[in-house]
Structures are given as structure tokens and as C-alpha cells.
Design an enzyme around this catalytic site. Structure first.
Site, PDB file in Angstrom:
ATOM      1  N   GLU A  34      38.894  46.091  31.558  1.00  0.00           N
ATOM      2  CA  GLU A  34      39.757  46.353  32.668  1.00  0.00           C
ATOM      3  C   GLU A  34      40.862  47.820  32.188  1.00  0.00           C
ATOM      4  OE1 GLU A  34      40.604  44.655  34.828  1.00  0.00           O
ATOM      5  OE2 GLU A  34      39.820  42.672  34.653  1.00  0.00           O
ATOM      6  N   ASP A 175      28.531  40.987  37.861  1.00  0.00           N
ATOM      7  CA  ASP A 175      28.392  41.900  39.105  1.00  0.00           C
ATOM      8  C   ASP A 175      28.516  43.465  39.057  1.00  0.00           C
ATOM      9  OD1 ASP A 175      31.054  41.585  38.001  1.00  0.00           O
ATOM     10  OD2 ASP A 175      31.955  40.950  39.942  1.00  0.00           O
ATOM     11  N   GLU A 268      36.920  30.755  45.881  1.00  0.00           N
ATOM     12  CA  GLU A 268      36.207  31.308  44.770  1.00  0.00           C
ATOM     13  C   GLU A 268      34.953  30.887  44.387  1.00  0.00           C
ATOM     14  OE1 GLU A 268      38.895  33.761  42.001  1.00  0.00           O
ATOM     15  OE2 GLU A 268      38.093  34.023  43.991  1.00  0.00           O
ATOM     16  N   GLU A 289      36.129  41.911  47.761  1.00  0.00           N
ATOM     17  CA  GLU A 289      34.768  42.237  48.330  1.00  0.00           C
ATOM     18  C   GLU A 289      34.101  42.160  49.440  1.00  0.00           C
ATOM     19  OE1 GLU A 289      35.786  41.900  44.205  1.00  0.00           O
ATOM     20  OE2 GLU A 289      36.296  40.404  45.831  1.00  0.00           O
TER      21      GLU A 289
END
EC number: 3.2.1.-
Length: 491
Positions: A34, A175, A268, A289
Site C-alpha cells: 500500500e 491481480d 465483492e 476496476e
């Protein structure tokens, strides 16, 4: 977002606040992943776009500047996490003390493979190869430890390289590893990274793809473990468009779009066989996304269906999630109950991708027809010509900037001297210019990628592609000569 919207005064204020108040020498445990995508990536992007945003830059920009120095300082705080036997980083690091003695060695795949965009940019701008080197080593470690059928799992022990979670797919936990192989290949014109992704892509199609959906499978056997679609997987059609696989991308995108229309957002988790949400995974935190994929695919196809998704998204977000002080996470898409939170990626990504989807003339979409020439300590270079690479937090990186801050190779000086002599002769006497059929005897033409493989006086030994895989970057003068053949002068 401020950069793209052109709010110069606000952007300048943010820069001033950062310069005065940021201190990374604090006793805080931070996510390596992050911190990289948000802090390092955000600072690098702001640094590279600061002049365009109207901020007064210092002499030597883009090879120097306060935001670049902050990005480097933040990235150095992450380097201790990479000091493992495998080169794969820990998931968490203490900004003051390094990795805590009791830190778990189990890290998700995305947390290992999502550094090359920011770290390579940092290395090229600062001339310090350590950042790109550790990012590459981590990528190669994951590649080395893929299964015999070509898949990677979800979590791995960075000390022993043993897979702890063996579910393979394209969604959460994995991902952005695949995303950064593609984007790193484009940014660096790196054939090795693209070859890795294309091999993964074959395995993913062979074992996880069913009717244009992508399921989760056991990484060693390929047997289905979870027949679900995760909202995080919706980046995949956009990634497919970057490698030119537009037809498959559109089919998968339309599957995901049907889920959006069913609920007014993407849950989700979505159970594909049952066609409904998964228990305790019914929420929609306004993730970007699917809109991200719509933006990429619209640039590739101009299909109006993609604009319809954008319209649906704007109307849905406005109707369902807008509150007095922002836009709230949707706690349950079945009844549209809201949660008392707004994720940072909503502004950083969702709104930005929506804006860019509907703004075809935005400078981010530049096709290279306009550009800026800036003078650096290493000579002139081109910036803002387009081809921006978005990091996984949607911070745009100008790929041309990576060629601004390296010492020019001796051969380039020689070619420029040769051409000056050439034009001097043109003024004084007749001459002929011949193009060699081959590279010539005794001296071979330089590979155009040789120039991009040098930074800060260091030459990388890894092989590079002799031609661009996915884009058409502007070439330096000596590279053009290398492509067209040697120049010979007759006295």
C-alpha cells in the site's frame, strides 16, 4: 485527480504542505504494498505532472525535485522488507526500525509483484538501480516458483518460497502481479516481462477460463476450487486490451456488465452458477476496476456500450451512495444499505477513470501529436507525449521521463558529432549519403533498446526487445540511425 482537473492553486498548496510536513522517520508499521502504490506512486506521478499542473519546478526537473526526493525517501523505508533469502518482500515493515522480528513471512502474490512500475521509474529518475533491481528480483522469484502447469497461488512464504494458499486465479491477492508484468513490459519495453505474462495468460486460459468467466482453481491440479467472480477481477478486460486481445476482453467485460446491471454495482463476490451474491460478500465499496476496463476498451474500440456502462455507473453512484459529505460504500447491494465509510480509491481511481472515459481530449489520451521538450542536466528530452502508464492506484507515469535522467552513451555523442560534420560538409562541398544494406563490416549496429537499458552510468546485461512490443515510443537520434543503417560520408 487535481492534476487532471487542472486545479493549479490547490495542487500547489498540496505540494507545499507535503514539503513542510512529511516525515517518514516514524515508529509505524506500514504495508509495503500500500505504501508503494499510494505514497511512492502518488509522489512520483505528482512530481512528473507538477510542471504541467502549473507548479514552479526546480532546475534539473524531472531529474530532481522535492516530490521526487520524498518518493525516494519513502521507497528506501521499504527496502528492508526485500532482504529475504528469496528476494520476495515481507508484507509489512516498520518505517523506523525495519522488519519487526516477529513479522509473518507469508505475503500475498500481489504484495510481492506490484513494485516494478514505481521502483523502475524511481531508479531511472534518480540513477540508483537498487529499486528496480529488488522489484525485478521479486518478480522473477514468483516466476521461478510457479506450478508445473504454469499457475501461481494466492499467498507464499517469502523465506522458504512454499505456497501457503494454493488457489490460483486473476483476482484478490494476485491481480496486480499480472497487471504489473504487462505495464512494466510497456513502461520499460521489456520483452522478458511480457513473455512471463503471455505464458501465464496461456495457463489462465487453459485452467481458469470457462465461458468467458475466470474461476479459481487449485494451482497444481487445475481443479475448480471456487466458482466465483470477484469484483477485483474486473480489471482483466482492460489488461487484455493492453496486449491487443480485444475480442476476448469485450466478451468478458459484457459478462461483468450483466452483473452490474443486475445489482447497480459489482458485489465483492458473485456466485457464477447460482447467478447471485455470496453470503457476507454482498457489498460494493465503489471499486474502479470495471470502469477502468471500460476506459481502456473504449480507447481501443469506441464501442458505445462502454459509455453506457459509464452512464450507468454515474447514475447508480449518484442515486445510491451519495450522502451529505461524500459517497458512501454500499454495504449490501441487495437492498442498497450504506456503510459509514468512503474508500480512498473512489476518488483516486473510480472518479478519475469515469472522468477520462468521458473526456476524449484529455491530455492523458495524447497520441504523441503534441509534446513538451525540456532541458535536463543530461540534455534535451521529450515529455507529455502520451502513453501514460497508470499504476494500480491510477497514478499516471509518463514513460518518456524514464529517458530524461541518464547519462548519454558515448556512442550518442559520436553520432551527433558525425552529423554536425555531415551538415558542415553539406555547406562546403558535394557529398553522397549511402544506406548500408547490412550493419557494415567490423561494426554492428547498436540495438535501439541498448540506450534504454542504461541508467546512471550502469548497463543492464539482461536482453531487451529489439522493437517495441506494444507501443511506438519516440526514439533517440542514434537509435533511429541504428534502425536505418550506418551513415557513410565521402570526402
Amino acid at each position: 485527480s487535481l492534476q487532471i482537473l487542472g486545479n493549479v492553486s490547490e495542487f500547489q498548496r498540496v505540494v507545499n504542505v507535503l514539503q513542510e510536513g512529511v516525515d517518514f522517520d516514524i515508529d509505524v508499521n506500514a504495508s509495503v504494498f500500500e505504501t508503494n502504490i499510494r505514497v511512492v506512486g502518488g509522489l512520483l506521478s505528482a512530481h512528473l505532472l507538477s510542471k504541467k499542473a502549473g507548479v514552479e519546478v526546480e532546475v534539473g526537473w524531472p531529474c530532481s525535485g522535492p516530490l521526487l526526493r520524498m518518493a525516494e525517501e519513502a521507497a528506501r523505508k521499504l527496502l528492508p522488507a526485500f532482504q529475504t533469502p528469496t528476494g520476495m518482500p515481507y508484507g509489512t515493515v516498520n518505517l523506523l526500525h525495519g522488519v519487526n522480528p516477529g513479522e509473518t513471512p507469508v505475503t500475498c502474490t500481489a504484495g510481492i509483484g506490484t513494485f516494478i512500475v514505481e521502483f523502475a521509474t524511481l531508479s531511472h529518475l534518480t540513477g540508483d538501480p537498487v529499486f528496480e533491481d529488488v522489484a525485478r528480483k521479486a518478480l522473477k522469484a514468483l516466476w521461478k516458483n510457479r506450478s508445473d502447469i504454469g499457475l501461481v497461488g494466492n499467498h507464499i512464504d517469502v523465506l522458504t518460497a512454499k505456497w501457503v494458499a494454493q488457489d490460483a486465479g486473476i483476482g484478490a491477492g494476485v491481480d496486480s502481479y499480472f497487471e504489473y508484468l504487462v505495464k512494466g513490459a510497456i513502461l520499460l519495453q521489456d520483452k522478458e516481462l511480457m513473455s512471463m505474462f503471455l505464458e501465464y495468460n496461456k495457463a489462465i486460459k487453459n485452467y481458469t477460463k470457462f465461458d468467458d468467466w475466470y474461476l479459481w482453481v487449485q494451482m497444481y491440479k487445475g481443479t475448480v476450487s471456487m466458482p466465483v467472480f470477484q469484483s477485483l477481477e474486473a480489471y482483466w478486460p482492460g489488461l487484455q486490451s493492453l496486449i491487443g486481445d480485444v475480442d476476448n476482453a469485450m466478451r468478458t467485460f459484457l459478462n461483468y456488465y450483466t452483473v452490474w446491471k443486475q445489482f447497480g454495482g459489482l458485489p465483492e463476490f458473485y456466485n457464477i452458477p447460482q447467478g447471485y451474491t455470496v453470503d457476507k460478500r454482498e457489498g460494493y465499496p465503489l471499486r474502479p476496476e470495471l470502469i477502468e476496463s471500460a476506459m481502456y476498451l473504449y480507447r481501443a474500440t469506441r464501442d458505445p456500450t462502454l459509455l453506457e456502462l459509464g452512464r450507468d455507473a454515474v447514475e447508480s453512484i449518484e442515486k445510491i451512495s451519495k450522502v451529505d459529505c461524500g459517497f458512501a460504500t454500499i454495504k449490501d447491494l441487495r437492498d442498497h444499505r450504506l456503510d459509514n465509510r468512503m474508500e480512498s480509491f473512489f476518488l483516486a481511481e473510480t472518479v478519475k477513470y469515469l472522468y477520462l472515459l468521458f473526456d476524449p481530449d484529455n491530455f492523458i489520451h495524447n497520441d504523441g501529436s503534441v509534446f513538451d521538450v525540456v532541458l535536463t542536466p543530461y540534455g534535451e528530452c521529450v515529455l507529455n507525449a502520451g502513453g501514460y502508464i497508470f499504476n494500480t492506484e491510477a497514478h499516471p507515469i509518463d514513460p518518456a521521463a524514464l529517458h530524461c535522467c541518464r547519462k548519454r552513451k558515448e556512442e550518442q555523442w559520436e553520432v551527433e558529432d558525425l552529423m554536425r560534420e555531415f551538415y558542415s560538409l553539406k555547406k562546403n562541398k558535394k557529398f553522397t549519403l549511402k544506406r548500408a544494406a547490412d550493419h557494415g563490416e567490423g561494426e554492428s549496429a547498436k540495438d535501439p533498446e541498448d540506450a534504454s537499458s542504461e541508467k546512471g552510468g550502469e548497463t543492464r546485461n539482461s536482453k531487451k526487445s529489439s522493437r517495441s512490443l506494444l507501443s511506438c515510443p519516440s526514439q533517440s537520434f542514434n537509435s533511429k540511425l541504428a534502425v536505418l543503417g550506418q551513415v557513410f560520408l565521402e570526402n
